[in-house]
Design a protein around this motif. Structure first.
Motif, PDB file in Angstrom:
ATOM      1  N   VAL A  58       0.836  -1.208   0.000  1.00 56.62           N
ATOM      2  CA  VAL A  58       0.000   0.000   0.000  1.00 56.62           C
ATOM      3  C   VAL A  58       0.870   1.257   0.000  1.00 56.62           C
ATOM      4  N   ALA A  59       2.035   1.157  -0.613  1.00 63.34           N
ATOM      5  CA  ALA A  59       2.982   2.279  -0.640  1.00 63.34           C
ATOM      6  C   ALA A  59       2.366   3.523  -1.277  1.00 63.34           C
ATOM      7  N   LYS A  60       1.606   3.343  -2.351  1.00 63.46           N
ATOM      8  CA  LYS A  60       0.972   4.482  -3.024  1.00 63.46           C
ATOM      9  C   LYS A  60       0.038   5.220  -2.054  1.00 63.46           C
ATOM     10  N   VAL A  65      -1.250   9.750   1.947  1.00 58.45           N
ATOM     11  CA  VAL A  65      -1.617  10.153   3.314  1.00 58.45           C
ATOM     12  C   VAL A  65      -0.502  10.966   3.961  1.00 58.45           C
ATOM     13  N   LEU A  66       0.734  10.500   3.854  1.00 54.58           N
ATOM     14  CA  LEU A  66       1.847  11.257   4.440  1.00 54.58           C
ATOM     15  C   LEU A  66       2.044  12.601   3.745  1.00 54.58           C
ATOM     16  N   LYS A 108      -9.708   7.953  -0.591  1.00 57.51           N
ATOM     17  CA  LYS A 108      -9.555   6.588  -1.126  1.00 57.51           C
ATOM     18  C   LYS A 108      -8.367   5.889  -0.480  1.00 57.51           C
ATOM     19  N   ALA A 109      -7.274   6.613  -0.308  1.00 53.59           N
ATOM     20  CA  ALA A 109      -6.069   6.022   0.289  1.00 53.59           C
ATOM     21  C   ALA A 109      -6.324   5.590   1.729  1.00 53.59           C
ATOM     22  N   ALA A 114      -7.228   1.169   5.654  1.00 54.80           N
ATOM     23  CA  ALA A 114      -8.055   0.535   6.679  1.00 54.80           C
ATOM     24  C   ALA A 114      -8.085  -0.983   6.496  1.00 54.80           C
ATOM     25  N   ASN A 115      -7.714  -1.456   5.303  1.00 54.34           N
ATOM     26  CA  ASN A 115      -7.692  -2.886   5.024  1.00 54.34           C
ATOM     27  C   ASN A 115      -6.342  -3.537   5.321  1.00 54.34           C
TER      28      ASN A 115
END
Length: 164
Positions: A58-60, A65-66, A108-109, A114-115
């Motif tokens: 989930v790097a993208k 988020v960061l 969306k991110a 959350a998954n």
């Protein structure tokens, strides 16, 4: 309030949020907090499904988020981003500009993060808190972002005041 009244309340709040045809970060955070804390009182809520075992998958989403958090901070955005990425063991990640880190992309991110498996979620929140506190000050927007992301991820937040 009855479940029907609550649904109407949510519809009305969404109408107010969408009235200017754009959703800003504060509005997104407010709605997510409302959903997290009130939805379970009025309707059946399905928990997120643990699908991501490693942050590299989930790097993208982590980048988005960061980046949003770094751009909303008072310090050096590049430094804040790098601190968060380093805390996650992903120093190769790079800050993206504000246009790429839109509220829609951010939402969306966060929902994809959350998954993540439960043990990854506190690491993400802690890295966000460390990045936000890099300048020695946790501003209200940073605090709201971290709290909202933690709510969506159904993850406890660290003691944010201790990071000052």
């Amino acid at each position: 309030m009855s479940p029907r009244q609550y649904r109407q309340y949510k519809r009305t709040l969404l109408a107010v949020i969408r009235a200017d045809r754009r959703i800003d970060l504060h509005e997104w955070c407010l709605f997510q907090l409302l959903r997290h804390y009130l939805d379970p009182e009025f309707e059946q809520v399905r928990p997120s499904s643990a699908r991501h075992r490693r942050l590299g998958k989930v790097a993208k989403e982590v980048i988005i988020v960061l980046s949003v958090l770094a751009h909303e901070g008072n310090g050096d955005a590049q430094q804040q981003f790098a601190l968060g990425a380093e805390a996650l063991g992903l120093p190769e990640l790079s800050l993206i500009d504000r246009q790429q880190a839109s509220v829609a992309a951010f939402g969306k991110a966060v929902h994809e993060l959350a998954n993540c498996y439960p043990l990854l979620k506190p690491r993400l929140i802690k890295a966000m808190a460390l990045a936000a506190a890099a300048d020695g000050n946790l501003n209200p927007v940073e605090r709201e972002i971290i709290t909202s992301v933690a709510a969506v991820m159904d993850c406890p937040i660290p003691e944010l005041d201790a990071l000052r």
